[in-house]
Write a protein that holds these residues in place. Structure first.
Motif, short mmCIF file in Angstrom:
data_model
loop_
_atom_site.label_atom_id
_atom_site.label_comp_id
_atom_site.label_asym_id
_atom_site.label_seq_id
_atom_site.Cartn_x
_atom_site.Cartn_y
_atom_site.Cartn_z
N ALA A 132 44.56 37.33 33.58
CA ALA A 132 43.15 37.00 33.35
C ALA A 132 42.28 37.64 34.42
N PHE A 133 41.04 37.89 34.10
CA PHE A 133 40.11 38.41 35.09
C PHE A 133 39.76 37.32 36.09
N THR A 134 39.55 37.71 37.32
CA THR A 134 39.08 36.78 38.32
C THR A 134 37.56 36.75 38.29
N ASP A 135 36.97 35.79 38.97
CA ASP A 135 35.51 35.71 38.98
C ASP A 135 34.95 36.37 40.24
N ALA A 136 33.64 36.53 40.26
CA ALA A 136 32.96 37.20 41.37
C ALA A 136 33.16 36.42 42.67
N ALA A 137 33.15 35.11 42.61
CA ALA A 137 33.30 34.30 43.83
C ALA A 137 34.64 34.57 44.50
N GLU A 138 35.70 34.67 43.73
CA GLU A 138 37.02 34.94 44.31
C GLU A 138 37.07 36.33 44.93
N LEU A 139 36.52 37.33 44.25
CA LEU A 139 36.50 38.68 44.82
C LEU A 139 35.66 38.73 46.09
N LYS A 140 34.56 38.01 46.11
CA LYS A 140 33.74 37.96 47.33
C LYS A 140 34.53 37.36 48.49
N ARG A 141 35.32 36.33 48.22
CA ARG A 141 36.14 35.73 49.27
C ARG A 141 37.19 36.72 49.77
N LEU A 142 37.82 37.44 48.85
CA LEU A 142 38.84 38.42 49.24
C LEU A 142 38.25 39.53 50.10
N VAL A 143 37.08 40.02 49.72
CA VAL A 143 36.41 41.07 50.50
C VAL A 143 35.97 40.49 51.85
#
Length: 101
Positions: A71-82
């Motif tokens: 499944a695709f992740t959401d923007a919030a999770e990608l922001k946390r990873l970055v």
């Protein structure tokens, strides 16, 4: 031209499948990440690909890939990873609060 004492800012890449028509998703994600990290990122590149690829890389290191997560992740999770890699002490506001619940 960068001076000798200036640190190189990170390059974020979003590789997306052209056949799957994921360019809109990739551009939206690029916009979200650039808006959040406009001072910390040196550039965001959109990289056309095929085979169902959707991968986010920071300086060549994979942060998230659809291949490992169906499944695709959401923007919030990608922001946390970055954030965890380029600005670990930075708060993300409402994106971070949503993950704490």
């Amino acid at each position: 031209m960068l001076g000798a004492m200036e640190a190189k800012q990170p390059r974020l890449e979003i590789e997306y499948c052209t056949r799957c028509r994921w360019l809109p998703r990739a551009t939206w994600m690029a916009q979200e990440l650039l808006t959040t990290f406009e001072a910390e990122l040196g550039e965001v590149a959109l990289v056309p690909g095929t085979g169902g690829v959707f991968e986010v890389r920071l300086d060549g290191e994979s942060l998230w890939s659809r291949q490992s997560d169906a499944a695709f992740t959401d923007a919030a999770e990608l922001k946390r990873l970055v954030r965890d890699r380029i600005a670990p002490d930075r708060r993300l506001g409402h994106s971070e609060r949503a993950s704490e619940h």
